[in-house]
Scaffold this motif. Structure first.
Motif, PDB file in Angstrom:
ATOM      1  N   ILE A   1       0.844  -1.208   0.000  1.00 51.59           N
ATOM      2  CA  ILE A   1       0.000   0.000   0.000  1.00 51.59           C
ATOM      3  C   ILE A   1       0.875   1.254   0.000  1.00 51.59           C
ATOM      4  O   ILE A   1       0.601   2.212  -0.731  1.00 51.59           O
ATOM      5  N   PHE A   2       1.956   1.247   0.776  1.00 52.13           N
ATOM      6  CA  PHE A   2       2.872   2.388   0.780  1.00 52.13           C
ATOM      7  C   PHE A   2       3.455   2.616  -0.613  1.00 52.13           C
ATOM      8  O   PHE A   2       3.485   3.742  -1.113  1.00 52.13           O
ATOM      9  N   LEU A   3       3.933   1.553  -1.252  1.00 51.63           N
ATOM     10  CA  LEU A   3       4.518   1.682  -2.588  1.00 51.63           C
ATOM     11  C   LEU A   3       3.512   2.215  -3.598  1.00 51.63           C
ATOM     12  O   LEU A   3       3.815   3.121  -4.375  1.00 51.63           O
ATOM     13  N   TYR A   4       2.315   1.644  -3.603  1.00 50.24           N
ATOM     14  CA  TYR A   4       1.315   2.069  -4.569  1.00 50.24           C
ATOM     15  C   TYR A   4       0.871   3.501  -4.310  1.00 50.24           C
ATOM     16  O   TYR A   4       0.697   4.286  -5.248  1.00 50.24           O
ATOM     17  N   ALA A   5       0.686   3.868  -3.045  1.00 50.59           N
ATOM     18  CA  ALA A   5       0.258   5.233  -2.723  1.00 50.59           C
ATOM     19  C   ALA A   5       1.340   6.247  -3.072  1.00 50.59           C
ATOM     20  O   ALA A   5       1.059   7.285  -3.694  1.00 50.59           O
ATOM     21  N   SER A   6       2.587   5.964  -2.717  1.00 54.86           N
ATOM     22  CA  SER A   6       3.657   6.938  -2.970  1.00 54.86           C
ATOM     23  C   SER A   6       3.986   7.045  -4.456  1.00 54.86           C
ATOM     24  O   SER A   6       4.047   8.151  -5.003  1.00 54.86           O
ATOM     25  N   SER A   7       4.164   5.927  -5.129  1.00 50.87           N
ATOM     26  CA  SER A   7       4.488   6.011  -6.564  1.00 50.87           C
ATOM     27  C   SER A   7       3.283   6.491  -7.355  1.00 50.87           C
ATOM     28  O   SER A   7       3.434   7.248  -8.325  1.00 50.87           O
TER      29      SER A   7
ATOM     30  N   GLY B   1      -9.623   0.899 -15.113  1.00 49.77           N
ATOM     31  CA  GLY B   1      -8.396   1.292 -14.417  1.00 49.77           C
ATOM     32  C   GLY B   1      -8.407   0.868 -12.965  1.00 49.77           C
ATOM     33  O   GLY B   1      -7.423   0.344 -12.445  1.00 49.77           O
ATOM     34  N   LEU B   2      -9.539   1.085 -12.307  1.00 46.23           N
ATOM     35  CA  LEU B   2      -9.653   0.674 -10.897  1.00 46.23           C
ATOM     36  C   LEU B   2      -9.610  -0.845 -10.762  1.00 46.23           C
ATOM     37  O   LEU B   2      -8.974  -1.378  -9.849  1.00 46.23           O
ATOM     38  N   LEU B   3     -10.260  -1.541 -11.687  1.00 49.36           N
ATOM     39  CA  LEU B   3     -10.256  -3.004 -11.648  1.00 49.36           C
ATOM     40  C   LEU B   3      -8.839  -3.548 -11.817  1.00 49.36           C
ATOM     41  O   LEU B   3      -8.350  -4.331 -10.994  1.00 49.36           O
TER      42      LEU B   3
ATOM     43  N   SER C   1      -6.485  -2.661  -8.981  1.00 43.01           N
ATOM     44  CA  SER C   1      -6.737  -3.485  -7.795  1.00 43.01           C
ATOM     45  C   SER C   1      -6.164  -4.883  -7.953  1.00 43.01           C
ATOM     46  O   SER C   1      -5.566  -5.436  -7.024  1.00 43.01           O
ATOM     47  N   ILE C   2      -6.346  -5.460  -9.141  1.00 44.88           N
ATOM     48  CA  ILE C   2      -5.776  -6.788  -9.399  1.00 44.88           C
ATOM     49  C   ILE C   2      -4.260  -6.733  -9.296  1.00 44.88           C
ATOM     50  O   ILE C   2      -3.624  -7.627  -8.712  1.00 44.88           O
ATOM     51  N   SER C   3      -3.662  -5.698  -9.847  1.00 50.07           N
ATOM     52  CA  SER C   3      -2.206  -5.525  -9.787  1.00 50.07           C
ATOM     53  C   SER C   3      -1.734  -5.406  -8.339  1.00 50.07           C
ATOM     54  O   SER C   3      -0.732  -6.016  -7.949  1.00 50.07           O
ATOM     55  N   LEU C   4      -2.458  -4.637  -7.533  1.00 51.51           N
ATOM     56  CA  LEU C   4      -2.088  -4.459  -6.126  1.00 51.51           C
ATOM     57  C   LEU C   4      -2.135  -5.796  -5.380  1.00 51.51           C
ATOM     58  O   LEU C   4      -1.203  -6.140  -4.647  1.00 51.51           O
ATOM     59  N   VAL C   5      -3.196  -6.543  -5.555  1.00 48.35           N
ATOM     60  CA  VAL C   5      -3.326  -7.841  -4.879  1.00 48.35           C
ATOM     61  C   VAL C   5      -2.230  -8.799  -5.348  1.00 48.35           C
ATOM     62  O   VAL C   5      -1.623  -9.512  -4.541  1.00 48.35           O
TER      63      VAL C   5
ATOM     64  N   TYR D   1       0.787  -8.058  -6.590  1.00 48.59           N
ATOM     65  CA  TYR D   1       2.093  -7.640  -6.085  1.00 48.59           C
ATOM     66  C   TYR D   1       2.221  -7.942  -4.596  1.00 48.59           C
ATOM     67  O   TYR D   1       3.267  -8.388  -4.133  1.00 48.59           O
ATOM     68  N   CYS D   2       1.149  -7.721  -3.858  1.00 46.33           N
ATOM     69  CA  CYS D   2       1.161  -8.048  -2.432  1.00 46.33           C
ATOM     70  C   CYS D   2       1.389  -9.552  -2.231  1.00 46.33           C
ATOM     71  O   CYS D   2       2.125  -9.959  -1.328  1.00 46.33           O
ATOM     72  N   GLY D   3       0.782 -10.359  -3.079  1.00 46.48           N
ATOM     73  CA  GLY D   3       0.997 -11.811  -2.998  1.00 46.48           C
ATOM     74  C   GLY D   3       2.442 -12.194  -3.271  1.00 46.48           C
ATOM     75  O   GLY D   3       3.006 -13.065  -2.601  1.00 46.48           O
ATOM     76  N   GLU D   4       3.048 -11.528  -4.259  1.00 38.94           N
ATOM     77  CA  GLU D   4       4.464 -11.794  -4.544  1.00 38.94           C
ATOM     78  C   GLU D   4       5.337 -11.427  -3.346  1.00 38.94           C
ATOM     79  O   GLU D   4       6.256 -12.175  -2.985  1.00 38.94           O
ATOM     80  N   LEU D   5       5.066 -10.273  -2.761  1.00 34.56           N
ATOM     81  CA  LEU D   5       5.860  -9.842  -1.609  1.00 34.56           C
ATOM     82  C   LEU D   5       5.653 -10.779  -0.420  1.00 34.56           C
ATOM     83  O   LEU D   5       6.600 -11.097   0.304  1.00 34.56           O
ATOM     84  N   TRP D   6       4.425 -11.221  -0.217  1.00 35.31           N
ATOM     85  CA  TRP D   6       4.171 -12.165   0.868  1.00 35.31           C
ATOM     86  C   TRP D   6       4.967 -13.447   0.622  1.00 35.31           C
ATOM     87  O   TRP D   6       5.573 -13.987   1.548  1.00 35.31           O
ATOM     88  N   ALA D   7       4.970 -13.919  -0.630  1.00 34.46           N
ATOM     89  CA  ALA D   7       5.718 -15.139  -0.960  1.00 34.46           C
ATOM     90  C   ALA D   7       7.204 -14.965  -0.674  1.00 34.46           C
ATOM     91  O   ALA D   7       7.871 -15.908  -0.237  1.00 34.46           O
ATOM     92  N   MET D   8       7.723 -13.753  -0.870  1.00 28.82           N
ATOM     93  CA  MET D   8       9.137 -13.499  -0.608  1.00 28.82           C
ATOM     94  C   MET D   8       9.470 -13.558   0.882  1.00 28.82           C
ATOM     95  O   MET D   8      10.635 -13.726   1.240  1.00 28.82           O
ATOM     96  N   THR D   9       8.463 -13.449   1.735  1.00 28.32           N
ATOM     97  CA  THR D   9       8.708 -13.604   3.176  1.00 28.32           C
ATOM     98  C   THR D   9       8.680 -15.073   3.591  1.00 28.32           C
ATOM     99  O   THR D   9       9.078 -15.403   4.699  1.00 28.32           O
TER     100      THR D   9
END
Length: 164
Positions: free
Chosen positions: A61-67, A94-96, A99-103, A105-113
């Motif tokens: 959320i921080f990345l998406y909001a700031s960029s 655009g919103l659809l 939102s899919i992109s955000l979810v 990317y979040c899944g990828e980052l979660w997988a990296m943990t």
């Protein structure tokens, strides 16, 4: 071995689809190498950050909001007319897709943990299989032996990854 298979498969697809006259073009090679380095750098930075913070949702959320804010301000200043037209005509899509992109990317980052970063990054690059299917089915691009061979190598890498 899996990462090597993914890389080989991607190169087979790339070189079977590329314009032969541009394959040895120095500028094309340098730009491709630059993109590769940038992808590696942001993948490692994201992995380090999300592992340090421990919160993939907050980080995403921080990345998406700031960029998103920076890009929006840039577009507002330099491309206001195009931005207004694009938003007016496509705001739901655009919103659809955003939102899919955000979810995703979040899944990828979660997988990296939870898994080695190299495996997560390699798995992400298997999107080439979907790109090939989309190109053939919806865009009606020709079926080339190199594309099929490259997709097969990537698929074999996926099987090998699952077995390890």
């Amino acid at each position: 071995a899996v990462i090597l298979l993914f890389s080989i498969g991607l190169f087979i697809v790339l070189f079977s689809s590329a314009d032969r006259s541009k394959l040895l073009d120095r500028n094309v090679f340098l730009r491709s190498a630059s993109v590769t380095i940038i992808i590696c750098a942001y993948t490692l930075c994201d992995a380090l950050a999300v592992r340090t913070i421990g919160n993939p949702i907050g980080y995403t959320i921080f990345l998406y909001a700031s960029s998103g804010t920076v890009v929006f301000i840039y577009a507002l200043v330099f491309h206001k007319k195009r931005l207004t037209k694009a938003f007016t005509n496509n705001h739901y899509l655009g919103l659809l897709w955003g939102s899919i992109s955000l979810v995703n990317y979040c899944g990828e980052l979660w997988a990296m943990t939870r898994a080695p970063v190299a495996l997560v990054a390699a798995l992400r690059e298997t999107s080439i299989l979907f790109a090939i299917v989309i190109a053939i089915v919806w865009l009606r691009e020709p079926v080339r032996p190199g594309r099929i061979a490259g997709a097969g190598v990537v698929a074999f890498g996926l099987v090998l990854m699952r077995l390890t």
